[in-house]
Write a protein that holds these residues in place. Sequence first.
Motif, PDB file in Angstrom:
ATOM      1  N   THR A  11      53.772  43.462  40.493  1.00 23.77           N
ATOM      2  CA  THR A  11      53.398  44.505  39.528  1.00 23.77           C
ATOM      3  C   THR A  11      54.155  44.418  38.209  1.00 23.77           C
ATOM      4  OG1 THR A  11      55.006  46.015  40.540  1.00 23.77           O
ATOM      5  CG2 THR A  11      52.732  46.093  41.369  1.00 23.77           C
ATOM      6  N   GLU A  12      55.077  43.486  38.104  1.00 20.30           N
ATOM      7  CA  GLU A  12      55.856  43.333  36.869  1.00 20.30           C
ATOM      8  C   GLU A  12      55.467  42.039  36.164  1.00 20.30           C
ATOM      9  OE1 GLU A  12      57.900  45.712  35.864  1.00 20.30           O
ATOM     10  OE2 GLU A  12      57.565  46.883  37.696  1.00 20.30           O
ATOM     11  N   GLY A  15      52.216  39.949  36.635  1.00 21.50           N
ATOM     12  CA  GLY A  15      51.431  40.811  37.503  1.00 21.50           C
ATOM     13  C   GLY A  15      50.879  42.023  36.771  1.00 21.50           C
ATOM     14  N   ALA A  16      51.672  42.577  35.871  1.00 19.16           N
ATOM     15  CA  ALA A  16      51.218  43.722  35.081  1.00 19.16           C
ATOM     16  C   ALA A  16      50.112  43.299  34.115  1.00 19.16           C
ATOM     17  CB  ALA A  16      52.397  44.321  34.307  1.00 19.16           C
ATOM     18  N   ALA A  19      46.910  42.966  36.064  1.00 18.35           N
ATOM     19  CA  ALA A  19      46.343  44.290  36.341  1.00 18.35           C
ATOM     20  C   ALA A  19      45.515  44.784  35.155  1.00 18.35           C
ATOM     21  CB  ALA A  19      47.465  45.279  36.654  1.00 18.35           C
ATOM     22  N   THR A  38      48.323  43.025  45.974  1.00 11.48           N
ATOM     23  CA  THR A  38      49.352  42.154  45.409  1.00 11.48           C
ATOM     24  C   THR A  38      50.694  42.418  46.073  1.00 11.48           C
ATOM     25  OG1 THR A  38      50.327  41.313  43.358  1.00 11.48           O
ATOM     26  CG2 THR A  38      50.034  43.707  43.532  1.00 11.48           C
TER      27      THR A  38
END
Length: 408
Positions: A11-12, A15-16, A19, A38
């Motif tokens: 998510t970072e 990954g962000a 998204a 993820t």
Amino acid sequence: MSITVTDGWGTEGGGAVFAKVIKNFETKYPNVTVHRQTTDYNSYQQTVNLKLNSPNPPDVMMLETSGYGQGFYGAVQGNKLLPLDSYSKAYGWDKRVGSDASLNVFRMDPGQHNLWGSGTLWGVPEQNSIIGVFYNKALLKKAGYDSPPTTYDDFVKTLAAAKAKGVVGIEESSTFIHTEMALWDSFASSADQVNKWVYGASGSFADTANMKAAQAIQDWNKKGYFQSGAVGTSDNDAAAAFLGGKAMYYVEGSWMSGGVEGSLKKDGGWFPFPSASANSPVGGGPTTPLVIPAKSKHQDVAAAFLNYFLGQEATDFMFQQGWGLPGAQISSTLTTAGTPTAAIVASLAKAEGAGGGGTTPFLDWADPAYSTQLAGELQSLAAGRQSPTQFAQKIQNEWTQFHSKRKS
């Protein structure tokens, strides 16, 4: 309509960014909802086979590497992936990645005992890369040069000049793999010369060009062109030393460009590894395949997502958001003139475009054993514990054994 996309970017960072790409896709196609699964990269790699073997797999998946490394080879062997040739032809993916040959890294031919590099297309790239030379302009000037070398002979002269001035010529990590790639490509007369061996079709690791490459690594270490203790230096420590201004050159992949620009600022530069042959290729090319599992229940929509991912809108967006070099080509107007990134984008477009020398995949994808064996043997070579002939023969012997098993 909904599809499931799974990846190991978390998510970072990248990954962000991914998204946001998914959100933009949903905005453009409001009739499609994307469910993203993820996790961190290491955890993801432990679940890849479980996801592929599930009776209800995701519609789009990320694999670790192409070639004979983890994931890709086994997935094709097990009939777990959907062929993508018809979608590539309909959408024109070859034009988005420079040329059709650039997609060979995601091809494998079941009719030829799953020979890599030809046959059916199974994936598309999430990133692109090129192995080249990052350099410190201040240290190059200290060695007596105002601009980087353009020929192999001049490159070696700058190393000798740096040594004479007390400057570390090349900061090297203990793997030596990227330097080996750059040297073999430099001495090779064409991409085919290297690629046929990497893909497992023909050729030898002990060909004349690569023997010159092996000899150069051993000679350079003996002459002190690498930093002291290069054989025991980790990748992270080598990168940190170069970014800290302790060496003139660093032979590495394009993913280092952001770090170089941020740390060395105006002193940071990049140039293609100088060629000793007119049509030499460059190492790198497309990496990390995105695939559609064969049991996906929404194959056409999954392919539409891949097409959006490779499209100009998403490609430029990812680059601007710090993704690095996306798998498809970015708009040339997005780079800042004079930066390492601008030089990298121009060089990669030239190599992968019509009439370019082409790219050669990462050497450790050529055999599952090379993920550990190749670096260890290169260390032994550099340290003088074995001759170039002994080094090349060990690697070639493993190649022969692996491909004999592949064909059986």
